[in-house]
Write a protein that holds these residues in place. Structure first.
Motif, PDB file in Angstrom:
ATOM      1  N   ARG A 128       0.932  -1.094   0.032  1.00  0.00           N
ATOM      2  CA  ARG A 128       0.180   0.017   0.017  1.00  0.00           C
ATOM      3  C   ARG A 128       0.805   1.204   0.042  1.00  0.00           C
ATOM      4  N   GLU A 162       3.810   1.529  -1.157  1.00  0.00           N
ATOM      5  CA  GLU A 162       4.501   1.697  -2.281  1.00  0.00           C
ATOM      6  C   GLU A 162       3.697   2.317  -3.474  1.00  0.00           C
ATOM      7  N   GLN A 163       2.464   2.215  -3.222  1.00  0.00           N
ATOM      8  CA  GLN A 163       1.594   2.990  -4.217  1.00  0.00           C
ATOM      9  C   GLN A 163       1.670   4.370  -4.434  1.00  0.00           C
ATOM     10  N   VAL A 164       2.133   4.869  -3.103  1.00  0.00           N
ATOM     11  CA  VAL A 164       2.342   6.298  -2.959  1.00  0.00           C
ATOM     12  C   VAL A 164       3.709   6.689  -3.800  1.00  0.00           C
ATOM     13  N   ASP A 219       5.390   4.971  -5.936  1.00  0.00           N
ATOM     14  CA  ASP A 219       5.619   4.397  -7.315  1.00  0.00           C
ATOM     15  C   ASP A 219       4.722   5.289  -8.162  1.00  0.00           C
ATOM     16  N   ASP A 220       3.824   5.913  -7.591  1.00  0.00           N
ATOM     17  CA  ASP A 220       2.925   6.639  -8.726  1.00  0.00           C
ATOM     18  C   ASP A 220       3.127   8.231  -8.741  1.00  0.00           C
ATOM     19  N   ALA A 221       3.818   8.444  -9.895  1.00  0.00           N
ATOM     20  CA  ALA A 221       4.473  10.071  -9.765  1.00  0.00           C
ATOM     21  C   ALA A 221       3.162  10.831  -9.917  1.00  0.00           C
ATOM     22  N   GLY A 222       2.040  10.389 -10.511  1.00  0.00           N
ATOM     23  CA  GLY A 222       0.821  11.402 -10.677  1.00  0.00           C
ATOM     24  C   GLY A 222      -0.084  11.469  -9.472  1.00  0.00           C
ATOM     25  N   MET A 223       0.301  10.820  -8.204  1.00  0.00           N
ATOM     26  CA  MET A 223      -0.298  10.771  -7.225  1.00  0.00           C
ATOM     27  C   MET A 223      -0.545  11.928  -6.445  1.00  0.00           C
ATOM     28  N   THR A 224      -1.914  12.314  -6.315  1.00  0.00           N
ATOM     29  CA  THR A 224      -2.152  13.726  -5.569  1.00  0.00           C
ATOM     30  C   THR A 224      -1.938  13.708  -4.043  1.00  0.00           C
ATOM     31  N   ARG A 283      -5.402  11.720  -2.781  1.00  0.00           N
ATOM     32  CA  ARG A 283      -5.128  10.211  -2.644  1.00  0.00           C
ATOM     33  C   ARG A 283      -3.855   9.733  -1.879  1.00  0.00           C
ATOM     34  N   ALA A 284      -2.892  10.270  -1.874  1.00  0.00           N
ATOM     35  CA  ALA A 284      -1.613   9.914  -0.793  1.00  0.00           C
ATOM     36  C   ALA A 284      -2.342  10.024   0.547  1.00  0.00           C
TER      37      ALA A 284
END
Length: 335
Positions: A221, A223-225, A227-232, A235-236
């Motif tokens: 979970r 790592e989602q933050v 690895d996602d360069a477009g994470m707002t 969402r984070a």
């Protein structure tokens, strides 16, 4: 332990509160079964619909000597799970002896505030209700835990709020008791099969496997933050909130998993007199009868032998090695 079903009397509450409890029952006996952290958290939320709740905890008794707290909440903050030894004159001892609800106005909070605090320890509760969790046995009932709601404002818990809380605690008690019945049923299958089905107690390997699996899920979970360069940011924050909830759930589950550890060594140790306990610990340290006698001067070697004979009789074991190994297990559970 043999559990028997017990019917529930309708709590003395208003129709509006009865509706709240009815909805709570459907959820607690349905989708929340098996997720104890969510079960306890939901019970707290339900009670906030009926009365002010500033602090809330659930405690479960382990081996008759300790209370493990899988759920602690204080002022919008969830505290870490904890464990405490049961004191002779504390609130837990009172619940064990009386098997009924404790209210703050019984003694102006003497028992409550005399215990070990949690959350904001600089604040004292001004009203509280602590309900024992009871398992129904063929011989009556047995306290296996407690649930407590507290407020920093005085006089907030009416008779209706107490009745509702007692009813919620009874529902939770039945949910947990049914799970124990299932474990007991598996234990019956294990009896007479030797080691074919394995021990029904929790092993260290099982706890390690659980931790590896759960921590892996939390890591993924997080790592989602990363690895996602477009994470707002929003969402984070949502992912981090989920990670926090997962951590609280894992903490609660780990505390309750310790209740499934074999506590028979502790129960055996508690049957010994203080003198026998001292000698049993020295035996576990590998001391000979002569060495034990010298360490416990002026205790004679014959007295040591008498104590060891009594210990063997209480343990139902014939060799020093068996007794020593069992005492080591007890010391490991305590520490």
């Amino acid at each position: 332990m043999v559990l028997v079903s017990a019917g529930s009397a309708r709590p003395n509450v208003s129709p509006s509160v009865a509706i709240v409890l009815y909805e709570a029952f459907k959820k607690m006996s349905g989708s929340l079964v098996g997720n104890h952290y969510a079960l306890y958290d939901y019970a707290r939320v339900v009670m906030t619909k009926i009365a002010p709740v500033d602090a809330f905890y659930v405690g479960l008794i382990h081996a008759g000597t300790r209370v493990r707290f899988p759920y602690n909440y204080d002022g919008a903050r969830h505290d870490d799970s904890d464990v405490h030894t049961i004191g002779r004159d504390g609130l837990t001892a009172w619940l064990l002896a009386n098997k009924r609800t404790y209210r703050f106005d019984f003694d102006h909070g003497f028992l409550l505030n005399g215990g070990i605090g949690f959350g904001d320890v600089h604040k004292r509760s001004a009203d509280a209700v602590t309900v024992p969790l009871l398992s129904r046995t063929l011989d009556g009932s047995e306290v296996f835990g407690m649930m407590s709601m507290q407020s920093y404002e005085p006089g907030v818990y009416s008779g209706e709020a107490v009745a509702a809380f007692e009813w919620i605690a009874e529902v939770i008690g039945r949910v947990l008791a049914r799970e124990q019945e299932d474990r007991d049923a598996l234990g019956v299958l294990n009896s007479g099969t030797g080691d074919a089905l394995g021990d029904d107690f929790l092993t260290s390997d099982q706890m390690v496997e659980y931790l590896v699996e759960q921590i892996g899920a939390v890591r993924r979970r997080a790592e989602q933050v990363l690895d996602d360069a477009g994470m707002t940011v929003d969402r984070a924050r949502g992912v981090l909130a989920d990670v926090t909830t997962d951590c609280l759930r894992i903490q609660a589950e780990l505390v309750e998993m310790t209740l499934l550890v074999d506590d028979r060594p502790t129960l055996r140790f508690n049957t010994l007199t203080p003198a026998e306990q001292t000698i049993a610990v020295l035996l576990a340290d590998g001391l000979s009868n002569q060495a034990i006698s010298e360490q416990l001067r002026p205790t004679s070697i014959n007295t040591v032998k008498t104590h060891l004979k009594n210990i063997a009789g209480k343990y139902g074991m014939s060799t020093r090695a068996e007794i020593a190994a069992d005492v080591v297990k007890h010391l490991g559970l305590v520490h």
